[in-house]
Design a protein around this motif. Structure first.
Motif, mmCIF file in Angstrom:
data_model
loop_
_atom_site.group_PDB
_atom_site.id
_atom_site.type_symbol
_atom_site.label_atom_id
_atom_site.label_comp_id
_atom_site.label_asym_id
_atom_site.label_seq_id
_atom_site.Cartn_x
_atom_site.Cartn_y
_atom_site.Cartn_z
ATOM 1 N N LEU A 106 15.779 31.543 -4.127
ATOM 2 C CA LEU A 106 16.755 32.610 -4.331
ATOM 3 C C LEU A 106 17.227 32.526 -5.777
ATOM 4 O O LEU A 106 17.687 31.468 -6.217
ATOM 5 C CB LEU A 106 17.930 32.409 -3.361
ATOM 6 N N ARG A 107 17.091 33.640 -6.498
ATOM 7 C CA ARG A 107 17.505 33.658 -7.903
ATOM 8 C C ARG A 107 18.450 34.839 -8.134
ATOM 9 O O ARG A 107 18.159 35.967 -7.755
ATOM 10 C CB ARG A 107 16.288 33.796 -8.810
ATOM 11 N N THR A 125 28.765 28.487 -11.429
ATOM 12 C CA THR A 125 29.030 27.358 -10.534
ATOM 13 C C THR A 125 29.283 27.831 -9.109
ATOM 14 O O THR A 125 28.716 27.293 -8.154
ATOM 15 C CB THR A 125 30.255 26.545 -11.044
ATOM 16 N N MET A 126 30.121 28.849 -8.958
ATOM 17 C CA MET A 126 30.464 29.354 -7.629
ATOM 18 C C MET A 126 29.258 30.032 -6.969
ATOM 19 O O MET A 126 29.075 29.941 -5.762
ATOM 20 C CB MET A 126 31.654 30.310 -7.709
ATOM 21 N N MET A 127 28.441 30.711 -7.765
ATOM 22 C CA MET A 127 27.257 31.374 -7.237
ATOM 23 C C MET A 127 26.249 30.338 -6.735
ATOM 24 O O MET A 127 25.670 30.494 -5.668
ATOM 25 C CB MET A 127 26.631 32.250 -8.322
ATOM 26 N N ARG A 128 26.062 29.269 -7.496
ATOM 27 C CA ARG A 128 25.138 28.202 -7.084
ATOM 28 C C ARG A 128 25.607 27.598 -5.756
ATOM 29 O O ARG A 128 24.815 27.374 -4.844
ATOM 30 C CB ARG A 128 25.066 27.128 -8.173
ATOM 31 N N LYS A 129 26.911 27.353 -5.646
ATOM 32 C CA LYS A 129 27.484 26.787 -4.426
ATOM 33 C C LYS A 129 27.279 27.743 -3.241
ATOM 34 O O LYS A 129 26.871 27.334 -2.160
ATOM 35 C CB LYS A 129 28.976 26.529 -4.659
ATOM 36 N N ALA A 130 27.548 29.025 -3.458
ATOM 37 C CA ALA A 130 27.376 30.025 -2.398
ATOM 38 C C ALA A 130 25.903 30.148 -2.007
ATOM 39 O O ALA A 130 25.570 30.215 -0.817
ATOM 40 C CB ALA A 130 27.922 31.379 -2.846
ATOM 41 N N ASN A 131 25.009 30.152 -3.001
ATOM 42 C CA ASN A 131 23.575 30.282 -2.712
ATOM 43 C C ASN A 131 23.069 29.111 -1.876
ATOM 44 O O ASN A 131 22.249 29.290 -0.980
ATOM 45 C CB ASN A 131 22.757 30.384 -4.006
ATOM 46 N N ARG A 132 23.553 27.910 -2.169
ATOM 47 C CA ARG A 132 23.155 26.741 -1.377
ATOM 48 C C ARG A 132 23.593 26.924 0.081
ATOM 49 O O ARG A 132 22.840 26.623 1.007
ATOM 50 C CB ARG A 132 23.758 25.458 -1.957
ATOM 51 N N LYS A 133 24.829 27.406 0.272
ATOM 52 C CA LYS A 133 25.332 27.644 1.628
ATOM 53 C C LYS A 133 24.495 28.717 2.323
ATOM 54 O O LYS A 133 24.174 28.595 3.503
ATOM 55 C CB LYS A 133 26.795 28.112 1.584
#
Length: 145
Positions: A106-107, A125-133
């Protein structure tokens, strides 16, 4: 510039993962921040299809429309905001590891403007955290079906 790439391995055949992930109707099920997805064009998903999303990110309600820019069924999907607060391109890629295992990438890539530009490091930072979830959630859904 925001450019966030995350991936996960899902114990499911590539066709199942790609079909589920590429269906906008499933987005609210596995995206933490997406509340709804509404088709603006006729189904099924194809080049130039448009889907309106309502989401919440960094405490703000967002509404935006994604247009399908590239679609290679079972391999790749590229969507770009047709409008919205923050020009963004989202890419899904699926790679078969074996018959029962798929790597999903996912990019999210975009150029924040105005006030959002100042927030770029936090947004990344928040996008990376959300994408992992999000990827953990789709993995959980597909592996437990």
């Amino acid at each position: 510039m925001v450019d966030v790439i995350t991936d996960i391995t899902i114990q499911c055949p590539i066709q199942k993962v790609a079909e589920y992930a590429a269906d906008p109707d499933h987005a609210p099920e596995w995206y933490v921040n997406i509340d709804s997805a509404e088709w603006r064009t006729e189904k099924p998903l194809s080049l130039h299809s448009q889907i309106a999303f309502k989401a919440r990110f960094l405490g703000k309600d967002l509404s935006y429309v994604y247009e399908i820019k590239e679609l290679i069924p079972g391999r790749k999907l590229v969507m770009k905001t047709a409008n919205g607060p923050f020009p963004m391109e989202t890419t899904y890629e699926w790679e078969s590891i074996d018959d029962q295992t798929t790597k999903m990438t996912l990019r999210n890539c975009g150029n924040p403007t105005g006030f959002s530009k100042v927030m770029t490091p936090l947004i990344s930072t928040m996008m990376r955290k959300a994408n992992r979830k999000d990827l953990k959630k789709i993995k959980e859904i597909l592996e437990n079906e």
